[in-house]
Design an enzyme around this catalytic site. Sequence first.
Site, PDB file in Angstrom:
ATOM      1  N   CYS A  90       0.844  -1.673   0.095  1.00 55.33           N
ATOM      2  CA  CYS A  90      -0.181  -0.213   0.110  1.00 55.33           C
ATOM      3  C   CYS A  90       0.356   1.375   0.359  1.00 55.33           C
ATOM      4  O   CYS A  90       0.814   2.050  -1.030  1.00 55.33           O
ATOM      5  CB  CYS A  90      -0.672   0.094   1.333  1.00 55.33           C
ATOM      6  SG  CYS A  90      -2.273  -1.390   1.339  1.00 55.33           S
TER       7      CYS A  90
ATOM      8  N   HIS B  98      -2.392   6.278   4.485  1.00 54.17           N
ATOM      9  CA  HIS B  98      -1.222   5.537   5.250  1.00 54.17           C
ATOM     10  C   HIS B  98      -0.455   5.713   4.403  1.00 54.17           C
ATOM     11  O   HIS B  98       1.058   5.091   3.687  1.00 54.17           O
ATOM     12  CB  HIS B  98      -2.134   4.368   4.349  1.00 54.17           C
ATOM     13  CG  HIS B  98      -0.948   3.298   5.414  1.00 54.17           C
ATOM     14  ND1 HIS B  98      -1.445   1.880   4.152  1.00 54.17           N
ATOM     15  CD2 HIS B  98      -0.882   2.544   5.873  1.00 54.17           C
ATOM     16  CE1 HIS B  98      -0.676   0.878   4.802  1.00 54.17           C
ATOM     17  NE2 HIS B  98      -0.274   1.361   6.120  1.00 54.17           N
TER      18      HIS B  98
END
Length: 461
Positions: free
Chosen positions: A93, A149
């Site tokens: 990610c 993130h």
Amino acid sequence: MSSLCGRRLGFVSWGAVFAAFVLTPACDRSTAIRKPAQASSVRDDRPSFVILLADDLGWGDVGYHGSEIQTPNIDALARTGVRLEQFYVLPICSPTRAALLTGRYPMRYGLQAAVLKPFSEAALPVEERTLAEVLRGAGYATAMVGKWHLGHYSPHFRPEARGFDYFYGCYEGRTDHFMHAMWSRNGQPVLDEGYSTDRIADEAVRLLQERDAARPMFLFVSFTAPHEPLQAPDAAIRKYRHVADARRRVYMAMVDRMDEAIGRIVAAVDDAGMRDNTLIAFLSDNGATEDYGGDNGPLSRGKGSLYEGGVRSPAILNWPARLAPAVEQRPLHVVDVFPTLLGLARIAPDDGRPLDGVDLWPFLTAETAPPHEELLLNVTPWDGALRIGDWKYFERRREGKRFRRLYNLRDDPAERVDLAEQYPQRLEQMAARLAEYRAQSAELIAKPMRRPEDRPVEANP
């Protein structure tokens, strides 16, 4: 509501949650995008951009790739847009998100090897200028909804400080899809009810409806689905009740619901009168995890792997007024998004940091040479992969040994046949090139909790 994975906050305590928000300097509680201090009365005719980023979506999990999952809205974007069939991302990610927003390989700033853990002190380095910062500096309204993130330990790391006029969503990489304990709006905690995919779509639609029509807009929609925990509304799960595997059933429902959200967002672009002057991009941050119900189609492996199932993403560019429908088979990379959007916005990057991505627009709209002679898929101290033309080189280091593989992706996209012994010269040339990239790599700022070189050697690495 249905869930296969229990809610948890990992090792984060509620005290830490409290401190993260309450001890943060006061932030803007407004639900509107901030406007520049001196707004122009002249309408800006540059295009708007909407990026739709799925989380852990498999290459085989869209209808236009033959999936049983119902994705009519994604399929419509594919049918009326340009399908990028060899589009590469990073295997996990945070690195992909960093590459998307900087136009640079994450190895340039040490973010290529791991995701950012909750309340890690690491982050996308503030020296790296983001796409949002450049566009905002050039007069764009910028907003992000969904999953960040890329670090939030310091307010300086958060999207509100990295170029986004407005942010609504979660800073962390994993979130319960019904209990939004760690969500915020412009740095202030929110406890909104509802399913995360629906809430993200609600906010994106509202921003499109309330936008300043005189300014072009950059809207980054970063979904939290279909990343685990496997959770979806009961109505969505019932659509797939014929699927025997419980994990696959809920995963399919999550993708289905995300497709519905995408349909709502595209409709909002249409209703706002923006469609003829808006580029919509759709992609995933990495491949699916088959243990959580994903399907990477004919590609090998999945999330976390440098095999094609981990780094090749379903991807679409859609702008019917400017781009004719096509299927593009030449290899492209997520780092290309940054310079492509800047080119369309008529902006020249000026911070002196060389980009790894290239402007794809001339390549997509005219008969020009392929934009890349080679693509770095990733490089860490323990593994790496490189593509040059149809050839892909892969290496992994374990227990003091180096395992190397060579594949011809034109003939073998599933990476079944290792050609290292048949083409030793090509193997050594590509190994040397990967070593050059490794030598250029910055020191890691985020490391896996367990070093990959400590793990047992696989029979087929």
